[in-house]
Design an enzyme around this catalytic site. Structure first.
Site, PDB file in Angstrom:
ATOM      1  N   CYS A  88       0.801  -1.220   0.000  1.00 27.15           N
ATOM      2  CA  CYS A  88       0.000   0.000   0.000  1.00 27.15           C
ATOM      3  C   CYS A  88       0.835   1.272   0.000  1.00 27.15           C
ATOM      4  O   CYS A  88       0.506   2.234  -0.701  1.00 27.15           O
ATOM      5  CB  CYS A  88      -0.992  -0.003   1.153  1.00 27.15           C
ATOM      6  N   HIS A 125      -2.398   1.110   7.102  1.00 25.68           N
ATOM      7  CA  HIS A 125      -2.818   1.246   5.708  1.00 25.68           C
ATOM      8  C   HIS A 125      -2.709   2.715   5.310  1.00 25.68           C
ATOM      9  O   HIS A 125      -2.653   3.607   6.167  1.00 25.68           O
ATOM     10  CB  HIS A 125      -4.246   0.729   5.529  1.00 25.68           C
ATOM     11  N   ASP A 140      -7.647   5.217  -3.321  1.00 28.24           N
ATOM     12  CA  ASP A 140      -6.818   4.210  -2.661  1.00 28.24           C
ATOM     13  C   ASP A 140      -6.428   3.153  -3.696  1.00 28.24           C
ATOM     14  O   ASP A 140      -7.262   2.360  -4.123  1.00 28.24           O
ATOM     15  CB  ASP A 140      -7.588   3.570  -1.509  1.00 28.24           C
TER      16      ASP A 140
END
Length: 288
Positions: A88, A125, A140
């Protein structure tokens, strides 16, 4: 933002994020984006969709014990030039740099994974808040399996649907929660992660990245993880266990050999591996 005659206005970005180092042409070619380079919601959707289609979520380097850098030049060497994926931090920092260069105001945030639970976890995250068309959007590119394929407006109850997949944003006190439909879940929705509108600095990302990539017990340490989402399938690889979930609810699971796992990284997840990577992965599986 657009200025006089509809031309882009440069948005001042914090130099600590190194966005000026991005080869924007190479990045847009990598994700197959050929649309207008204007900071509109349509461009935001197109860039995020292209990124999700082209660049997988994967932790190969972490699994192999290699250091993972958050320096933008290293990220683009890996994800743009070498045809690899990333996890991520890498995916969203790359996307954020591209959006910076395209003239979007971008705020980098850290989020807490929920996975259907409400217990408080580390902020491990990353997500992005992006300003376009006079409203804020959640973007995202780093969740992988079941992650957003288009941006969500930052509004309680906002819904995004791509093909047969759906995402919903809900307000929960000071938190925002990203949810997906799931049969049997409380009220029919499964909480993926939550975040607050608290801008983070580079040092915050470095600390969270260190925790995620080195802490014993982290889901990314000691095992291979690769994830990819298409309009029809969600693909998840953990070590040699492959799961494919279809939009109609069907789920296929199978165990792969080490050699087939290496092949699957290219064929199912579009991850380009060199000879050294392939040999290292075969040694990794032989030692487990």
């Amino acid at each position: 933002m657009l200025g006089t005659y509809g031309l882009p206005v440069a948005v001042e970005t914090d130099p600590e994020w190194q966005s000026e180092l991005l080869d924007l042409d190479a990045y847009l070619a990598r994700i197959g984006f050929t649309g207008p380079r204007t900071p509109t919601a349509d461009t935001l959707h197109g860039v995020l969709r292209g990124h999700m289609d082209a660049i997988a979520f994967e932790n190969i380097d972490i699994a192999l014990g290699r250091p993972v850098s958050l320096d933008l030049d290293r990220i683009q060497d890996k994800l743009v030039r070498a045809g690899r994926g990333g996890y991520c931090y890498e995916n969203n920092l790359l996307l954020a740099a591209a959006l910076d260069r395209l003239g979007f105001p971008v705020t980098r945030l850290l989020a807490r994974i929920r996975q259907g639970e409400t217990r408080r976890r580390f902020r491990t995250h990353t997500v992005l808040l992006v300003r376009a068309d006079d409203q804020d959007w959640l973007a995202d590119a780093g969740y992988g399996y079941s992650g957003l394929m288009e941006a969500l407006p930052l509004r309680d109850g906002a819904v995004s649907s791509v093909a047969d997949w759906t995402w919903r944003l809900a307000a929960d006190g000071p938190d925002w929660v990203v949810r997906i439909p799931e049969e049997g879940a409380h009220d029919g929705w499964f909480d993926m992660y939550s975040f607050r509108q608290e801008p983070q600095f580079r040092i915050d990302f470095e600390a969270a990245h260190y925790l995620s990539s080195t802490r014993p017990g982290s889901p990314f340490v000691g095992q291979l993880v690769a994830q990819k989402e298409t309009e029809k399938e969600r693909r998840l690889l953990r070590d040699k266990s492959l799961e494919i979930r279809y939009a109609d609810g069907r789920v296929e699971r199978r165990e792969l050999s080490a050699a087939d796992t290496v092949c699957a990284l290219g064929e199912l997840f579009s991850i380009e591996l060199n000879d050294d990577d392939e040999r290292a992965l075969l040694r990794f599986f032989a030692a487990k």
